[in-house]
Motif scaffolding. Structure first.
Motif, PDB file in Angstrom:
ATOM      1  N   ARG A   1       0.934  -1.179  -0.219  1.00  0.00           N
ATOM      2  CA  ARG A   1      -0.032   0.032  -0.020  1.00  0.00           C
ATOM      3  C   ARG A   1       0.757   1.224  -0.098  1.00  0.00           C
ATOM      4  O   ARG A   1       1.891   1.324   0.612  1.00  0.00           O
ATOM      5  CB  ARG A   1      -0.916   0.067   1.106  1.00  0.00           C
ATOM      6  CG  ARG A   1      -1.752  -1.125   1.592  1.00  0.00           C
ATOM      7  CD  ARG A   1      -2.869  -1.614   0.389  1.00  0.00           C
ATOM      8  NE  ARG A   1      -3.601  -2.564   0.709  1.00  0.00           N
ATOM      9  CZ  ARG A   1      -3.510  -3.948   0.263  1.00  0.00           C
ATOM     10  NH1 ARG A   1      -2.535  -4.113  -0.525  1.00  0.00           N
ATOM     11  NH2 ARG A   1      -4.225  -4.885   0.752  1.00  0.00           N
ATOM     12  N   THR A   2       0.381   2.418  -0.566  1.00  0.00           N
ATOM     13  CA  THR A   2       1.030   3.488  -0.248  1.00  0.00           C
ATOM     14  C   THR A   2       0.450   4.213   1.130  1.00  0.00           C
ATOM     15  O   THR A   2      -0.637   4.063   1.282  1.00  0.00           O
ATOM     16  CB  THR A   2       0.452   4.698  -1.375  1.00  0.00           C
ATOM     17  OG1 THR A   2       0.958   4.163  -2.631  1.00  0.00           O
ATOM     18  CG2 THR A   2       0.839   5.986  -1.073  1.00  0.00           C
ATOM     19  N   VAL A   3       1.511   4.464   1.877  1.00  0.00           N
ATOM     20  CA  VAL A   3       1.055   4.913   3.095  1.00  0.00           C
ATOM     21  C   VAL A   3       1.578   6.435   3.534  1.00  0.00           C
ATOM     22  O   VAL A   3       2.688   6.711   2.994  1.00  0.00           O
ATOM     23  CB  VAL A   3       1.841   4.043   4.305  1.00  0.00           C
ATOM     24  CG1 VAL A   3       1.684   4.461   5.524  1.00  0.00           C
ATOM     25  CG2 VAL A   3       1.621   2.588   3.873  1.00  0.00           C
ATOM     26  N   GLY A   4       0.738   7.384   4.125  1.00  0.00           N
ATOM     27  CA  GLY A   4       0.703   8.604   4.379  1.00  0.00           C
ATOM     28  C   GLY A   4       0.619   9.137   5.657  1.00  0.00           C
ATOM     29  O   GLY A   4      -0.139   8.354   6.486  1.00  0.00           O
ATOM     30  N   GLY A   5       1.148  10.376   6.060  1.00  0.00           N
ATOM     31  CA  GLY A   5       0.883  10.822   7.404  1.00  0.00           C
ATOM     32  C   GLY A   5       0.392  12.269   7.208  1.00  0.00           C
ATOM     33  O   GLY A   5       1.078  13.022   6.535  1.00  0.00           O
ATOM     34  N   MET A   6      -0.695  12.790   7.855  1.00  0.00           N
ATOM     35  CA  MET A   6      -1.207  14.014   7.783  1.00  0.00           C
ATOM     36  C   MET A   6      -0.878  14.804   8.922  1.00  0.00           C
ATOM     37  O   MET A   6      -1.321  14.156  10.256  1.00  0.00           O
ATOM     38  CB  MET A   6      -2.477  14.144   7.546  1.00  0.00           C
ATOM     39  CG  MET A   6      -2.957  13.483   5.969  1.00  0.00           C
ATOM     40  SD  MET A   6      -4.514  13.848   5.363  1.00  0.00           S
ATOM     41  CE  MET A   6      -5.428  13.279   6.576  1.00  0.00           C
ATOM     42  N   CYS A   7      -0.622  15.928   9.155  1.00  0.00           N
ATOM     43  CA  CYS A   7      -0.224  16.794  10.454  1.00  0.00           C
ATOM     44  C   CYS A   7       0.918  16.106  10.940  1.00  0.00           C
ATOM     45  O   CYS A   7       1.958  16.313  10.683  1.00  0.00           O
ATOM     46  CB  CYS A   7      -1.574  17.114  11.127  1.00  0.00           C
ATOM     47  SG  CYS A   7      -1.135  18.189  12.647  1.00  0.00           S
TER      48      CYS A   7
END
Length: 336
Positions: free
Chosen positions: A119-125
């Motif tokens: 999976r493509t994994v991301g983080g916000m803030c």
């Protein structure tokens, strides 16, 4: 799952019919940033609306499947607990204040599992905390909100976040939160469906213009303080980069071809305080961030922020914030 969620609207952008929409999974952590979450999900909704078809679909999860309280006190309902995601999904962790406390081992392990499954994994803030705990940021370019950079570096000393709006590094996507989430997700729209649609989404968001990923999160010192004097700007920048060791003002002044007295007059004229007072203010701000976001002992925070004695630090901290550093300390709260 908001499959085939296509709201009605007036504006329209023709997009060839898609077979499968881009799948998104948002994981909300306690005290997450609502502005980051809404700034990310709204461009997806607008893209569907403009195209008149489901270009994106998304679901929203929490660790337990229960509603999650965000940093402004509101609670947001979710679709369910952590679980399986569909192949080729993009998974984003949305965090906010006190990320060290809100990011559990279970969430980090789940994120690592998603990563290993392709999976493509991301983080916000401050979602980068979850990615760091998952062990997938080594050697990667990533970012998080500028306010949390110092405690993050203290917690994960081997990692070096960038102070920019957002980063795309292969299957790792991160943004600083706030309006930067809109910049990142409009870029995601562009990468999947082209510039014409992304430009239309930009206009619908009233976002002004698409900002580049490497734009600094904070304005320049001259813009923030309303200062144009290059000597003063350089001294303040040196302060910010050397909070622990301090700055030899005499040597710095000589290097720039001015006297120490001239530097002191510039501070009084433009900032209303002495260079030492300004430097101590920066140190206390850094100390407060470390005390609230890490488990560092008070003495370690004091020395790490340039104070030679704990009692001197405690007195200055109490004068500025009206509370002792020990009472504010995350470590103290945990032991209590």
């Amino acid at each position: 799952m908001t499959a085939n969620f296509v709201p009605k609207g007036v504006a329209h952008v023709p997009v060839p019919s898609v077979g499968e929409p881009v799948r998104m999974t948002f994981v909300l952590l306690p005290n997450f940033s609502l502005i980051a979450f809404s700034s990310a999900i709204e461009p997806l909704r607008i893209a569907n609306q403009l195209a008149g078809q489901a270009l994106f679909e998304w679901d929203v999860l929490s660790e337990t499947g229960e509603a999650v309280g965000c940093s402004n006190g509101l609670k947001v309902q979710v679709d369910g607990p952590l679980g399986d995601t569909k192949p080729k999904s993009m998974v984003f962790v949305c965090a906010g204040v006190e990320p060290e406390k809100s990011t559990s081992r279970r969430v980090a392990d789940w994120v690592r599992q998603q990563w290993r499954q392709g999976r493509t994994v991301g983080g916000m803030c401050t979602g980068a905390y979850a990615l760091a705990k998952a062990g997938i940021l080594e050697g990667r370019s990533f970012t998080l909100h500028w306010e949390n950079l110092p405690p993050f570096v203290e917690t994960f000393g081997h990692l070096r976040p960038l102070e920019q709006l957002y980063c795309i590094d292969g299957r790792i996507l991160t943004c600083a939160g706030g309006a930067a989430a809109t910049d990142l997700f409009i870029e995601i729209v562009a990468q999947n469906y082209g510039d014409r649609l992304s430009d239309a989404v930009l206009k619908m968001c009233l976002h002004g213009q698409q900002r580049p990923a490497d734009l600094r999160q904070r304005m320049s010192l001259s813009s923030t303080l309303g200062i144009r004097n290059p000597v003063l700007v350089e001294v303040i920048r040196s302060f910010e980069e050397n909070l622990e060791a301090g700055v030899d003002i005499q040597a710095l002044a000589e290097k720039m071809g001015v006297s120490r007295r001239q530097v002191e007059r510039l501070f009084q004229r433009y900032v209303g305080m002495s260079p030492k007072q300004y430097l101590n203010g920066l140190r206390l701000e850094r100390a407060r961030a470390l005390l609230t976001e890490t488990d560092m002992p008070v003495a370690e925070v004091a020395y790490g922020c340039g104070f030679n004695a704990t009692n001197t630090f405690t007195k200055a901290f109490r004068q500025r914030y009206g509370v002792s550093p020990r009472r504010l300390s995350n470590r103290q709260l945990a032991e209590g």
